[in-house]
Write a protein that holds these residues in place. Sequence first.
Motif, PDB file in Angstrom:
ATOM      1  N   ASN B   8       0.843  -1.152   0.042  1.00 26.31           N
ATOM      2  CA  ASN B   8      -0.127   0.012   0.048  1.00 26.31           C
ATOM      3  C   ASN B   8       0.753   1.384   0.014  1.00 26.31           C
ATOM      4  O   ASN B   8       1.800   1.242   0.651  1.00 26.31           O
ATOM      5  CB  ASN B   8      -0.868   0.278   1.257  1.00 26.31           C
ATOM      6  CG  ASN B   8      -1.976  -0.844   1.093  1.00 26.31           C
ATOM      7  OD1 ASN B   8      -1.815  -2.038   0.859  1.00 26.31           O
ATOM      8  ND2 ASN B   8      -3.291  -0.463   1.243  1.00 26.31           N
ATOM      9  N   SER B   9       0.736   2.160  -0.823  1.00 33.24           N
ATOM     10  CA  SER B   9       1.514   3.355  -1.046  1.00 33.24           C
ATOM     11  C   SER B   9       1.313   4.283   0.328  1.00 33.24           C
ATOM     12  O   SER B   9       0.137   4.305   0.826  1.00 33.24           O
ATOM     13  CB  SER B   9       0.792   4.056  -2.168  1.00 33.24           C
ATOM     14  OG  SER B   9       0.931   5.316  -2.071  1.00 33.24           O
ATOM     15  N   ALA B  23      -4.265  -8.270   5.360  1.00 33.34           N
ATOM     16  CA  ALA B  23      -4.302  -9.447   4.766  1.00 33.34           C
ATOM     17  C   ALA B  23      -2.769  -9.706   4.271  1.00 33.34           C
ATOM     18  O   ALA B  23      -2.061  -8.636   4.082  1.00 33.34           O
ATOM     19  CB  ALA B  23      -5.026  -9.599   3.945  1.00 33.34           C
ATOM     20  N   LEU B  24      -2.158 -10.993   4.093  1.00 34.14           N
ATOM     21  CA  LEU B  24      -0.938 -11.127   3.598  1.00 34.14           C
ATOM     22  C   LEU B  24      -1.266 -11.895   2.373  1.00 34.14           C
ATOM     23  O   LEU B  24      -2.146 -12.878   2.169  1.00 34.14           O
ATOM     24  CB  LEU B  24      -0.356 -11.995   4.585  1.00 34.14           C
ATOM     25  CG  LEU B  24      -0.053 -11.688   5.974  1.00 34.14           C
ATOM     26  CD1 LEU B  24       1.072 -12.639   6.887  1.00 34.14           C
ATOM     27  CD2 LEU B  24       0.531 -10.371   6.042  1.00 34.14           C
ATOM     28  N   LEU B  25      -0.423 -11.839   1.324  1.00 34.29           N
ATOM     29  CA  LEU B  25      -0.200 -12.415   0.319  1.00 34.29           C
ATOM     30  C   LEU B  25       1.129 -13.001   0.218  1.00 34.29           C
ATOM     31  O   LEU B  25       2.120 -12.138   0.264  1.00 34.29           O
ATOM     32  CB  LEU B  25      -0.516 -11.663  -1.145  1.00 34.29           C
ATOM     33  CG  LEU B  25       0.047 -12.155  -2.449  1.00 34.29           C
ATOM     34  CD1 LEU B  25      -1.054 -13.174  -2.907  1.00 34.29           C
ATOM     35  CD2 LEU B  25      -0.129 -11.148  -3.630  1.00 34.29           C
ATOM     36  N   SER B 143      -6.996  -2.885   5.328  1.00 33.13           N
ATOM     37  CA  SER B 143      -6.285  -1.471   5.333  1.00 33.13           C
ATOM     38  C   SER B 143      -5.264  -1.550   4.276  1.00 33.13           C
ATOM     39  O   SER B 143      -4.512  -1.018   3.698  1.00 33.13           O
ATOM     40  CB  SER B 143      -6.029  -1.008   6.584  1.00 33.13           C
ATOM     41  OG  SER B 143      -6.845  -1.157   7.564  1.00 33.13           O
ATOM     42  N   LYS B 144      -4.319  -3.054   4.485  1.00 35.23           N
ATOM     43  CA  LYS B 144      -3.220  -3.290   3.916  1.00 35.23           C
ATOM     44  C   LYS B 144      -2.997  -4.554   3.664  1.00 35.23           C
ATOM     45  O   LYS B 144      -3.342  -5.405   4.488  1.00 35.23           O
ATOM     46  CB  LYS B 144      -2.094  -2.806   4.956  1.00 35.23           C
ATOM     47  CG  LYS B 144      -0.608  -2.428   4.256  1.00 35.23           C
ATOM     48  CD  LYS B 144       0.232  -2.064   5.143  1.00 35.23           C
ATOM     49  CE  LYS B 144       0.181  -0.552   5.658  1.00 35.23           C
ATOM     50  NZ  LYS B 144       0.927   0.092   4.813  1.00 35.23           N
ATOM     51  N   ILE B 145      -2.576  -4.924   2.566  1.00 32.49           N
ATOM     52  CA  ILE B 145      -2.003  -6.205   1.991  1.00 32.49           C
ATOM     53  C   ILE B 145      -0.496  -6.225   2.119  1.00 32.49           C
ATOM     54  O   ILE B 145       0.020  -5.442   1.533  1.00 32.49           O
ATOM     55  CB  ILE B 145      -2.752  -6.791   0.738  1.00 32.49           C
ATOM     56  CG1 ILE B 145      -4.146  -6.955   0.909  1.00 32.49           C
ATOM     57  CG2 ILE B 145      -2.052  -7.935   0.336  1.00 32.49           C
ATOM     58  CD1 ILE B 145      -4.762  -8.041   0.112  1.00 32.49           C
TER      59      ILE B 145
END
Lengths: 115, 149
Positions: B8-9, B23-25, B143-145
Amino acid sequence: MNNTLIHLSSSPYSSLACKEGLDLALVLATFEQPVDLCLSGAALALLYDNQAPNKTDGKQLHKLLDGLEFYDIENIYVEKNSELMRAGNIWSGTKALDSEDWHALFSQYQHVFRF
Amino acid sequence: MRPFLLVNSPLTCSKVPDSMHYALLITGSPYQTKACHSALKFLKAALLNPENTLDGVFFYEEAVLIGNALSQPPRDEIDLRKEWADLAKTHSIPLYLCIAASVRRGIINETESQRYELSQHSLSEGFQLEGLGTLIELMSTTSKIIQFR
């Protein structure tokens, strides 16, 4: 806006990374999520015309490029003057960015995934 | 070990909310990279802060090999699959494996086993096969990956 940049940097024929990155881009587009692509390094080989991979080499991913516009994937960025791009016979749908714009590109998206 | 990407920027996340949903990728192979190991360490650290919520972990590309029930690590080495499954169970975090990436690599659940008319299945307990649509849902609801590759 929930926009995504898929950064392809792996060779299209040395692993499945390029294919699986493109798969994610197509699924995002199918779900009407804005998605752009950028290519660097070994992934630039994807852009060469006249590719004829056989089944052992891997899937013909170059042919997929012409179909991207039907998924509303219209921005495919490369860095101007990159070594491999000078070779000619390159797919014409890319937008070449100078170094400054290329580096700024990665902070313009909510999500950036690299394959 | 390759560094992970914060996806995420900072421009879009200038104000960090009180409660963060992550979340995690994970895309790196559990055997060729430390992606699954690093993500596990990150997850353990993130969970120390009760304001962090992990909504899911999505395994894609070679990372789906983590869900192979038949793999047997040497007894004096970390059992990464068990570590993931135990942590996820404790904290009720779903572990998703991309179904297309899994099936092509032989990670098959009972439903897919029947679909392909196979006599075995190999998906480990604690993991589930899902389409890329689930990743996209995580992208829209957190909110963020963070990608580990």
